[in-house]
Write a protein that holds these residues in place. Structure first.
Motif, short mmCIF file in Angstrom:
data_model
loop_
_atom_site.label_atom_id
_atom_site.label_comp_id
_atom_site.label_asym_id
_atom_site.label_seq_id
_atom_site.Cartn_x
_atom_site.Cartn_y
_atom_site.Cartn_z
N ARG A 11 0.83 -1.21 0.00
CA ARG A 11 0.00 0.00 0.00
C ARG A 11 0.86 1.26 0.00
NH1 ARG A 11 -5.59 -0.45 1.62
NH2 ARG A 11 -6.14 -2.62 2.15
N THR A 12 0.34 2.27 -0.66
CA THR A 12 0.93 3.61 -0.63
C THR A 12 -0.05 4.53 0.10
OG1 THR A 12 -0.09 4.22 -2.74
CG2 THR A 12 2.10 3.18 -2.82
N LYS A 13 0.28 5.79 0.19
CA LYS A 13 -0.63 6.73 0.85
C LYS A 13 -1.99 6.77 0.16
CE LYS A 13 2.89 9.78 2.82
NZ LYS A 13 3.42 11.17 2.88
N ASP A 14 -2.00 6.54 -1.16
CA ASP A 14 -3.25 6.61 -1.91
C ASP A 14 -4.20 5.46 -1.57
OD1 ASP A 14 -2.43 8.90 -3.22
OD2 ASP A 14 -1.47 7.78 -4.84
N THR A 15 -3.64 4.31 -1.18
CA THR A 15 -4.47 3.14 -0.91
C THR A 15 -4.53 2.79 0.57
OG1 THR A 15 -2.57 1.71 -1.35
CG2 THR A 15 -4.07 2.15 -3.19
N GLN A 16 -3.85 3.53 1.41
CA GLN A 16 -3.79 3.23 2.84
C GLN A 16 -5.17 3.33 3.48
OE1 GLN A 16 -1.13 5.75 5.06
NE2 GLN A 16 -0.78 4.21 6.62
N GLY A 17 -5.55 2.29 4.21
CA GLY A 17 -6.82 2.28 4.93
C GLY A 17 -8.02 1.92 4.08
N HIS A 18 -7.84 1.81 2.77
CA HIS A 18 -8.97 1.54 1.87
C HIS A 18 -9.28 0.05 1.86
CE1 HIS A 18 -11.56 2.56 -1.60
NE2 HIS A 18 -11.26 1.34 -2.00
N VAL A 19 -10.56 -0.31 1.99
CA VAL A 19 -11.00 -1.70 1.88
C VAL A 19 -11.32 -1.97 0.42
CG1 VAL A 19 -12.72 -3.41 2.54
CG2 VAL A 19 -11.89 -1.75 4.23
N GLY A 20 -10.54 -2.82 -0.22
CA GLY A 20 -10.70 -3.07 -1.65
C GLY A 20 -11.78 -4.10 -1.95
N PRO A 21 -12.28 -4.11 -3.17
CA PRO A 21 -13.32 -5.08 -3.57
C PRO A 21 -12.89 -6.52 -3.39
CG PRO A 21 -13.12 -3.32 -5.20
CD PRO A 21 -11.98 -3.14 -4.25
N VAL A 22 -11.61 -6.82 -3.58
CA VAL A 22 -11.17 -8.20 -3.44
C VAL A 22 -11.28 -8.67 -2.00
CG1 VAL A 22 -8.71 -7.65 -3.03
CG2 VAL A 22 -9.34 -9.82 -4.12
N GLU A 23 -11.18 -7.75 -1.05
CA GLU A 23 -11.37 -8.11 0.36
C GLU A 23 -12.81 -8.48 0.63
OE1 GLU A 23 -8.94 -5.63 3.26
OE2 GLU A 23 -8.89 -4.33 1.49
N LEU A 24 -13.74 -7.77 0.01
CA LEU A 24 -15.16 -8.09 0.16
C LEU A 24 -15.47 -9.43 -0.48
CD1 LEU A 24 -16.68 -4.58 -0.67
CD2 LEU A 24 -15.96 -5.50 1.55
N LEU A 25 -14.82 -9.71 -1.61
CA LEU A 25 -15.01 -11.00 -2.26
C LEU A 25 -14.52 -12.13 -1.36
CD1 LEU A 25 -15.85 -12.52 -4.86
CD2 LEU A 25 -13.49 -12.21 -5.67
N PHE A 26 -13.38 -11.93 -0.73
CA PHE A 26 -12.84 -12.93 0.19
C PHE A 26 -13.84 -13.22 1.31
CE2 PHE A 26 -10.50 -13.95 4.10
CZ PHE A 26 -9.80 -15.08 3.70
N ASP A 27 -14.51 -12.18 1.80
CA ASP A 27 -15.45 -12.36 2.90
C ASP A 27 -16.66 -13.21 2.52
OD1 ASP A 27 -13.85 -10.89 4.53
OD2 ASP A 27 -15.11 -9.11 4.58
N LEU A 28 -16.97 -13.29 1.23
CA LEU A 28 -18.13 -14.08 0.80
C LEU A 28 -17.96 -15.54 1.19
CD1 LEU A 28 -19.04 -12.63 -2.72
CD2 LEU A 28 -20.19 -12.26 -0.53
N VAL A 29 -16.74 -16.04 1.17
CA VAL A 29 -16.50 -17.42 1.59
C VAL A 29 -16.95 -17.62 3.03
CG1 VAL A 29 -14.73 -19.18 1.98
CG2 VAL A 29 -14.59 -17.70 -0.02
N TYR A 30 -16.77 -16.59 3.83
CA TYR A 30 -17.09 -16.71 5.25
C TYR A 30 -18.59 -16.67 5.52
CZ TYR A 30 -12.32 -17.10 6.69
OH TYR A 30 -11.05 -17.58 6.88
N VAL A 31 -19.38 -16.25 4.56
CA VAL A 31 -20.83 -16.40 4.68
C VAL A 31 -21.16 -17.89 4.78
CG1 VAL A 31 -23.06 -16.04 3.56
CG2 VAL A 31 -21.28 -14.27 3.42
N PHE A 32 -20.59 -18.66 3.88
CA PHE A 32 -20.80 -20.11 3.87
C PHE A 32 -20.16 -20.76 5.09
CE2 PHE A 32 -19.28 -24.33 2.10
CZ PHE A 32 -20.51 -24.96 2.27
#
Length: 391
Positions: A11-32
């Motif tokens: 991460r750089t300053k531009d992306t620091q702290g940002h929750v990216g779409p791929v992180e949300l996709l990863f969480d979908l597994v945890y629904v199951f």
């Protein structure tokens, strides 16, 4: 997003702290995964079954937790990061598929998924941070995960309580390692101050996974209603169950006591984040899963006698959540909310008297305790807001 930003693995300053779409996709597994865990508890309502479910949950949680922390430093828009998350999703899905028979026929599948999740991620982080202090830190973490992994593998050679004991010890090693700074003989430890953390990112990630855990209550409630006739008891149980879920959401996002947006008062941000998000949220999310189990039991059995295990499913979820919430507050604000302690005491009292009441009545009493906590929090929040406006 520029081409350069998709190439920067860290991460750089531009992306620091940002929750990216791929992180949300990863969480979908945890629904199951959460569905699988709650069903495991329902199918194994005895001392051994609950202990097994606890070990499975804590392993699953640690896999998610370490991934959330890794994404604190990895750029979610980098192709390398996205490919890593794809591999980790597959490993997490493997664990979820194995959960119903994780202590029997599919034990090897659960262990394989868990070890891939833990070892591949940490190895990737060592490579991504090569030549930096964080590379050394993750090398220590990788070593501890490998030590625990030996116990996971040895456990495959045993059955029943012996396997449970070995896997519980493996989980204990994983959870203890951050408290010891990932100390290794001859190499020392990795102080928490050497793990620069963006606390806002971890807070947001934990908020999202907690909502996913609450979503299990909706899925359980809907599924239970599809298989039951709409009698007065079933409908009342459904309303009480939905209210319980909503109140847990209310308490979690409370301004003073929950995971809401505001400044924290701890001097050591990384150590506080470790306790608040790695440890406290394990109990808070686990409590939400137990609430879903309790809702299912009450909808299926609203009247009649309340067995000790049904009482456990109804009362334990809010208690476990409140215990986690107490740890969360101690970590971030160095305070203990007496309202949470009072709530736990009241819920324990409900549990003691539950054997003389039908399940629906026990659930109503639990809701009454949670309503009292929510009302107290609301009045406290108004006082804090008024004081802040006056200053």
């Amino acid at each position: 997003m520029s081409v350069q930003q998709t190439r920067n693995l860290l991460r750089t300053k531009d992306t620091q702290g940002h929750v990216g779409p791929v992180e949300l996709l990863f969480d979908l597994v945890y629904v199951f995964t959460i569905i699988q865990l709650s069903h495991y508890v329902v199918a194994h309502l005895d001392v051994l079954g609950v202990a097994e479910a606890a070990v499975l949950f804590f392993a699953v949680w640690w896999g998610w937790n370490y991934t959330a922390w890794a994404m604190n430093w990895l750029n979610p828009f980098a192709r390398g990061t996205q490919l890593l998350l794809a591999v980790l999703m597959l490993a997490a899905l493997t664990m979820a598929i194995a959960i119903p028979e994780a202590f029997t026929e599919r034990a090897w599948l659960f262990v394989t998924g868990y070890l891939v999740l833990q070892l591949v991620r940490s190895s990737f982080m060592v490579w991504a941070f090569r030549g930096q202090v964080m590379g050394r830190n993750y090398a220590h973490l990788l070593a501890w995960s490998a030590i625990a992994g030996v116990l996971w593998l040895v456990g495959l050679g045993f059955e029943g309580e012996a396997r449970l004991a070995l896997w519980a010890l493996a989980v204990l090693i994983e959870y203890a390692s951050p408290r010891f700074g990932f100390w290794l003989p001859g190499l020392g430890s990795t102080p928490m101050s050497s793990w620069p953390t963006t606390e806002s990112h971890l807070a947001e990630r934990n908020r999202l996974v907690f909502i996913i855990a609450l979503g299990e209550s909706i899925l359980v409630l809907g599924g239970a209603l599809l298989s039951e006739e709409f009698t007065f008891g079933v409908v009342a149980a459904a309303v009480v169950g939905f209210t319980t879920m909503f109140l847990l959401w209310w308490l979690y996002f409370d301004f003073r006591h929950g995971n809401a947006e505001h400044e924290y008062e701890s001097d050591d941000v990384t150590a506080a984040a470790r306790d608040a998000y790695a440890y406290a949220h394990a109990l808070m999310v686990g409590g939400a899963i137990l609430v879903a189990v309790g809702i299912e039991e009450v909808v299926h059995h609203p009247v009649g006698e309340t067995s000790a295990w049904i009482a456990f499913t109804i009362v334990s979820g809010p208690i476990v959540y409140l215990l986690g919430n107490l740890i969360f507050q101690r970590a971030l604000w160095r305070r203990t909310a007496t309202s949470r302690l009072t709530g736990i005491a009241a819920l324990l009292a409900v549990g003691v008297t539950s054997l003389w009441l039908p399940p629906l009545a026990v659930a109503v009493l639990v809701v009454a305790v949670m309503v009292a906590l929510a009302a107290f929090d609301a009045s406290s929040d108004r006082g804090v807001t008024t004081a802040a406006q006056n200053t």
